[in-house]
Write a protein that holds these residues in place. Structure first.
Motif, PDB file in Angstrom:
ATOM      1  N   PHE A  28       0.749  -0.889   0.043  1.00  0.00           N
ATOM      2  CA  PHE A  28      -0.015  -0.223   0.179  1.00  0.00           C
ATOM      3  C   PHE A  28       0.878   1.276  -0.147  1.00  0.00           C
ATOM      4  CE2 PHE A  28       0.878  -0.932   4.311  1.00  0.00           C
ATOM      5  CZ  PHE A  28       1.214   0.400   5.576  1.00  0.00           C
ATOM      6  N   ASP A  29       0.140   2.192  -0.272  1.00  0.00           N
ATOM      7  CA  ASP A  29       0.828   3.546  -0.353  1.00  0.00           C
ATOM      8  C   ASP A  29      -0.263   4.129   0.239  1.00  0.00           C
ATOM      9  OD1 ASP A  29       3.232   3.019  -2.052  1.00  0.00           O
ATOM     10  OD2 ASP A  29       1.675   3.581  -3.912  1.00  0.00           O
ATOM     11  N   VAL A  30       0.823   5.304   1.263  1.00  0.00           N
ATOM     12  CA  VAL A  30       0.145   6.575   1.807  1.00  0.00           C
ATOM     13  C   VAL A  30       0.933   8.151   1.852  1.00  0.00           C
ATOM     14  CG1 VAL A  30      -0.088   7.308   4.243  1.00  0.00           C
ATOM     15  CG2 VAL A  30      -0.508   4.843   4.062  1.00  0.00           C
ATOM     16  N   GLY A  31       0.081   9.183   0.582  1.00  0.00           N
ATOM     17  CA  GLY A  31      -0.044  10.054   0.366  1.00  0.00           C
ATOM     18  C   GLY A  31       0.553  11.303   1.830  1.00  0.00           C
ATOM     19  N   ALA A  32       1.616  12.145   1.478  1.00  0.00           N
ATOM     20  CA  ALA A  32       0.997  13.414   2.706  1.00  0.00           C
ATOM     21  C   ALA A  32      -0.502  13.834   2.208  1.00  0.00           C
ATOM     22  CB  ALA A  32       1.853  14.597   1.488  1.00  0.00           C
ATOM     23  N   GLU A  33      -0.300  13.946   3.476  1.00  0.00           N
ATOM     24  CA  GLU A  33      -1.504  14.991   3.979  1.00  0.00           C
ATOM     25  C   GLU A  33      -2.962  14.046   3.892  1.00  0.00           C
ATOM     26  OE1 GLU A  33      -2.857  19.026   2.294  1.00  0.00           O
ATOM     27  OE2 GLU A  33      -1.180  19.098   1.637  1.00  0.00           O
ATOM     28  N   GLU A  34      -2.440  12.004   3.696  1.00  0.00           N
ATOM     29  CA  GLU A  34      -3.693  11.464   3.945  1.00  0.00           C
ATOM     30  C   GLU A  34      -4.266  10.733   4.672  1.00  0.00           C
ATOM     31  OE1 GLU A  34      -4.824   6.968   1.327  1.00  0.00           O
ATOM     32  OE2 GLU A  34      -2.627   8.661   0.604  1.00  0.00           O
ATOM     33  N   LEU A  35      -5.050  10.131   5.245  1.00  0.00           N
ATOM     34  CA  LEU A  35      -5.430   9.519   6.669  1.00  0.00           C
ATOM     35  C   LEU A  35      -5.919   7.963   5.445  1.00  0.00           C
ATOM     36  CD1 LEU A  35      -7.457  10.202   9.345  1.00  0.00           C
ATOM     37  CD2 LEU A  35      -7.683   8.016   8.478  1.00  0.00           C
ATOM     38  N   PHE A  36      -4.817   7.059   6.017  1.00  0.00           N
ATOM     39  CA  PHE A  36      -4.606   5.965   5.516  1.00  0.00           C
ATOM     40  C   PHE A  36      -5.245   5.052   6.494  1.00  0.00           C
ATOM     41  CE2 PHE A  36      -3.261   1.732   4.282  1.00  0.00           C
ATOM     42  CZ  PHE A  36      -3.606   2.154   3.295  1.00  0.00           C
ATOM     43  N   GLY A  37      -6.674   4.152   6.780  1.00  0.00           N
ATOM     44  CA  GLY A  37      -7.152   3.325   7.581  1.00  0.00           C
ATOM     45  C   GLY A  37      -6.945   1.574   7.408  1.00  0.00           C
ATOM     46  N   ILE A  38      -6.524   1.097   8.713  1.00  0.00           N
ATOM     47  CA  ILE A  38      -6.746  -0.252   8.296  1.00  0.00           C
ATOM     48  C   ILE A  38      -7.260  -0.546   9.423  1.00  0.00           C
ATOM     49  CG2 ILE A  38      -5.075  -1.705   8.586  1.00  0.00           C
ATOM     50  CD1 ILE A  38      -2.153  -0.451   8.123  1.00  0.00           C
ATOM     51  N   ALA A  39      -8.050  -1.490   9.249  1.00  0.00           N
ATOM     52  CA  ALA A  39      -8.790  -2.613   9.890  1.00  0.00           C
ATOM     53  C   ALA A  39      -8.964  -3.953   9.665  1.00  0.00           C
ATOM     54  CB  ALA A  39     -11.012  -2.157   9.470  1.00  0.00           C
ATOM     55  N   GLY A  40      -9.701  -4.225  10.815  1.00  0.00           N
ATOM     56  CA  GLY A  40      -9.297  -5.511  10.710  1.00  0.00           C
ATOM     57  C   GLY A  40      -9.292  -6.712  12.072  1.00  0.00           C
ATOM     58  N   GLU A  41      -9.514  -7.438  12.238  1.00  0.00           N
ATOM     59  CA  GLU A  41      -9.846  -8.174  13.171  1.00  0.00           C
ATOM     60  C   GLU A  41      -8.646  -8.294  14.636  1.00  0.00           C
ATOM     61  OE1 GLU A  41     -13.202 -11.754  13.335  1.00  0.00           O
ATOM     62  OE2 GLU A  41     -11.892 -11.932  11.585  1.00  0.00           O
ATOM     63  N   SER A  42      -8.713  -8.191  15.756  1.00  0.00           N
ATOM     64  CA  SER A  42      -7.479  -8.809  16.493  1.00  0.00           C
ATOM     65  C   SER A  42      -6.483  -9.620  16.394  1.00  0.00           C
ATOM     66  CB  SER A  42      -8.014  -8.865  17.845  1.00  0.00           C
ATOM     67  OG  SER A  42      -8.580  -7.749  18.733  1.00  0.00           O
ATOM     68  N   GLY A  43      -5.496  -9.857  15.488  1.00  0.00           N
ATOM     69  CA  GLY A  43      -4.874 -11.100  15.436  1.00  0.00           C
ATOM     70  C   GLY A  43      -4.805 -11.082  13.817  1.00  0.00           C
ATOM     71  N   SER A  44      -4.957  -9.787  13.329  1.00  0.00           N
ATOM     72  CA  SER A  44      -4.926 -10.063  11.906  1.00  0.00           C
ATOM     73  C   SER A  44      -3.908  -9.577  11.260  1.00  0.00           C
ATOM     74  CB  SER A  44      -6.371  -9.659  11.415  1.00  0.00           C
ATOM     75  OG  SER A  44      -6.231  -7.306  11.890  1.00  0.00           O
ATOM     76  N   PHE A 491      -1.160 -12.408  23.902  1.00  0.00           N
ATOM     77  CA  PHE A 491      -2.328 -11.539  23.560  1.00  0.00           C
ATOM     78  C   PHE A 491      -2.524 -10.313  23.452  1.00  0.00           C
ATOM     79  CE2 PHE A 491      -2.862 -15.133  26.767  1.00  0.00           C
ATOM     80  CZ  PHE A 491      -4.278 -16.156  25.800  1.00  0.00           C
ATOM     81  N   SER A 492      -3.105 -10.079  22.193  1.00  0.00           N
ATOM     82  CA  SER A 492      -3.520  -8.836  21.617  1.00  0.00           C
ATOM     83  C   SER A 492      -4.877  -8.153  23.147  1.00  0.00           C
ATOM     84  CB  SER A 492      -4.226  -8.764  20.326  1.00  0.00           C
ATOM     85  OG  SER A 492      -5.790 -10.261  20.085  1.00  0.00           O
ATOM     86  N   GLY A 493      -4.828  -6.926  22.586  1.00  0.00           N
ATOM     87  CA  GLY A 493      -5.347  -5.819  23.218  1.00  0.00           C
ATOM     88  C   GLY A 493      -6.851  -6.511  23.320  1.00  0.00           C
ATOM     89  N   GLY A 494      -7.157  -6.647  22.324  1.00  0.00           N
ATOM     90  CA  GLY A 494      -8.750  -6.832  22.149  1.00  0.00           C
ATOM     91  C   GLY A 494      -8.613  -8.603  22.546  1.00  0.00           C
ATOM     92  N   GLN A 495      -7.861  -9.665  22.610  1.00  0.00           N
ATOM     93  CA  GLN A 495      -8.127 -10.707  23.388  1.00  0.00           C
ATOM     94  C   GLN A 495      -7.892 -10.380  25.246  1.00  0.00           C
ATOM     95  OE1 GLN A 495      -5.182 -12.634  21.138  1.00  0.00           O
ATOM     96  NE2 GLN A 495      -6.550 -14.058  20.063  1.00  0.00           N
TER      97      GLN A 495
END
Length: 614
Positions: A28-44, A491-495
């Motif tokens: 993936f790429d992230v540009g200046a002034e960009e908000l790049f979101g990453i989502a997924g379950e714990s442990g992903s 464990f992850s935070g969610g776990q």
């Protein structure tokens, strides 16, 4: 201009059980002034990916490229990486309590970060620290800069972490669940602050979160991860507004919204073990649209007209939507019946005193005459900003903190003056799930022992019987029973939050106090936990006090809600009446801040006045 470019990243972490395949072919790429979101379950793999960018995975086997401003971070010498870390690349960690040193004031910790990278005087660094603390919503920052982390609530500790990360105006900011512990008004202020940083300084932001509703309203681009794989990628509104992958659709359906009723449709099953390298589609065992080929071969990347990319064998978005978004059966809320009061709080006040400043005694009134009743078999929601007294009230009801005045009765018995032996007996009926999962777990004890403590203390089960019951509880809350002998740090935070919930459920109490019980959970597990506590309430007649800053969650689980501000109850009423016809201006303010469209437009929750000058 591209600030960060990740290419074909693979991360393997050696453990005693084998290599954990934490990330596989992620780009993936992230540009200046960009908000790049990453989502997924714990442990992903979300947090591991962030740690790899920061160079915080010693011993990991990493291949591919992580290019920051044209330089490959994977080949930089350790000293060069240290110069970048905190200065040009900053990170907001998920767990604020474990990230702040308990022996130093927050001012000392922030000024240390400033003076390591800049040649400024201690006084100038302290002024910058105070200014940044004010920007992230810490009131009386000039005084509170000299306080220690334990003197702040969970939400305020998170604000301190954000201040520490942004004080050096980094080019890339990695925010790992930055608003998880924050109430909606402060969350809106933090998002406004991050947006201001993007506009004025060109800061690129990577936001790791399980809050899809939040992410859909702020992300320019988004990536959904599962079992270390990039399952879906593209423009934020396309990925989160009209998902292409069944997994993204499942996460979206699991998220409670302001109109959700009945049980939430959660994703069945559990994520696969990352110790086993996936040869086919990692999501196939849980996918509602699975085909034979999904179990045999790794899927290709599908590209759609709206710019989304999906790692899936299904070609048509419409067929995927039909397969994965079948309506879930609605479980109606039970009709209210007359019930007795199991918890009654009458004019409870709490004042901290004894502190001396310039020869004068200072008394801090935390609770100012709070009263409430909890009927048997019902859920009473408590909402309000961090520091309003929600958690303090919960600790008084749980017997962990004595009130200055007032009375608390549980099942008709006053508990204010109970002796220790009586409270041990009372705790069979009253349990609590804490906000901070890591701080409430002993890091030196194994999870099986932690969850089994109620059985041991109350002399309920022994030996193999206790072990079997602990394993059953782990499975109920979504933990792998095979991890019985692991430590909390593994464990992850969610776990870790699930471990705390399992411990609270052990003795089948009649009253459970939930203090932000799902704030650290990803949406699929959040749905499972919310469905679980609703089912237990229906079957066992449990009574809940449910404290949360997530108004959608509170509305989903509560039959009645009280709103707290500055240690007082400013409004109370049944859930639907309060949401549709709030009377107090503060309640209306909370509901407005919880609206994602309000967030996206900026609303009135701007950051405090001033400029983020480089």
């Amino acid at each position: 201009m591209t600030v960060l470019s990740v290419r074909n990243l693979n991360i393997d972490i050696p453990t005693g059980d084998g290599h954990v395949h934490a990330a596989r072919d992620v780009s993936f790429d992230v540009g200046a002034e960009e908000l790049f979101g990453i989502a997924g379950e714990s442990g992903s793999g979300k947090s591991v990916l962030s740690q790899a960018i920061m160079g915080l995975l010693p011993g990991a086997i990493i291949s591919g490229e992580i290019l920051f401003e044209g330089r490959n971070l994977l080949t930089l010498p350790a000293r060069e990486m240290q110069r970048l870390r905190g200065n040009r690349i900053a990170m907001i960690s998920q767990d604020p309590l474990s990230s702040l040193h308990p022996f130093y004031t927050i001012g000392a910790q922030i000024t240390e970060a400033i003076r390591i990278h800049r040649k400024v005087s201690e006084a100038e660094a302290l002024r910058e620290a105070v200014d940044t603390l004010t920007r992230v919503g810490i009131y009386d920052a000039e005084k509170r800069v000299h306080d220690y982390p334990h003197q702040f609530s969970g939400g305020m500790r998170q604000r301190v972490m954000i201040a520490m990360a942004i004080v050096l105006r980094p080019a890339l900011l990695i925010a790992d669940e930055p608003t998880t512990a924050l109430d909606v008004t402060v969350q809106a202020q933090i998002i406004a602050l991050l947006n201001q940083m993007r506009r004025e300084l060109g800061t690129a932001i990577i936001m790791v979160t399980h809050d899809l509703e939040l992410l859909s309203s702020i992300a320019d681009h988004a990536m959904v991860m599962y079992a270390g794989n990039r399952m879906e990628f593209g423009p934020g509104d396309a990925v989160l507004g009209a998902p292409a992958h069944p997994y993204t659709l499942g996460l979206q359906r699991s998220s409670p919204n302001h109109e959700t009723r009945g049980d939430l449709p959660s994703i069945p099953g559990q994520p696969p073990s990352l110790l086993v390298e996936q040869k086919a589609c990692a999501f196939a065992p849980r996918c509602p649209a699975v085909m034979d080929i999904c179990r045999q071969q790794r899927p290709p990347v599908r590209v759609f007209e709206d710019g989304t990319q999906s790692l899936c064998w299904l070609e048509d978005k419409a067929s995927r939507t039909a397969a994965a978004l079948a309506p879930a059966p609605e479980v109606p809320r039970p009709v209210d019946q007359p019930s007795d009061i199991v918890v009654s709080v009458s004019d409870v006040r709490l004042t901290y005193g004894g502190r001396s400043l310039f020869g004068k005694s200072i008394n801090l009134e935390v609770l100012k005459g709070v009263s409430l009743d909890l009927p048997r078999g019902k859920t009473l929601g408590i909402v309000g900003e961090s520091g309003c007294g929600k958690s303090t009230l919960a600790r008084i009801i749980a017997g962990l903190l004595p009130p200055t005045s007032g009375d608390v009765t549980i099942e008709g018995k006053s508990v204010v003056d109970l002796d220790r032996a009586s409270w041990v007996e009372m705790r069979k009926r009253v349990q609590m799930v804490f906000q901070d999962p890591f701080g409430s777990l002993n890091p030196r004890r194994r999870v099986g022992s932690i969850i089994g403590d109620p059985f041991r203390i109350q002399n309920v089960a022994h030996g193999a019987q206790r072990k079997n019951r602990v394993r059953e509880l782990m499975e109920v809350v979504g933990l792998n029973p095979e991890h019985y002998n692991r430590f909390p740090s593994e464990f992850s935070g969610g776990q870790r939050q699930r471990i705390g919930i399992a411990r609270a459920l052990a003795l089948n109490p009649s009253i459970i106090i939930f203090d932000e019980p799902v704030s650290a959970l990803d949406v699929s597990i959040q749905a499972q936990i919310l469905n679980l506590i609703s089912r237990l309430q229906r079957e066992l007649g449990l009574s809940y006090l449910f404290i949360s800053h997530d108004l959608a969650v509170v509305r989903h689980v509560s039959s009645e809600i009280i709103v707290m501000k500055s240690g007082q109850v400013v409004e109370r009423g049944d859930t639907e009446t309060l949401y549709h016809n709030p009377q107090h201006p503060y309640t209306r303010e909370l509901l407005a801040a919880a609206d994602p469209h309000y967030r996206k437009s900026g609303g009135s929750f701007a950051v405090p006045p001033g400029e983020l000058a480089p």
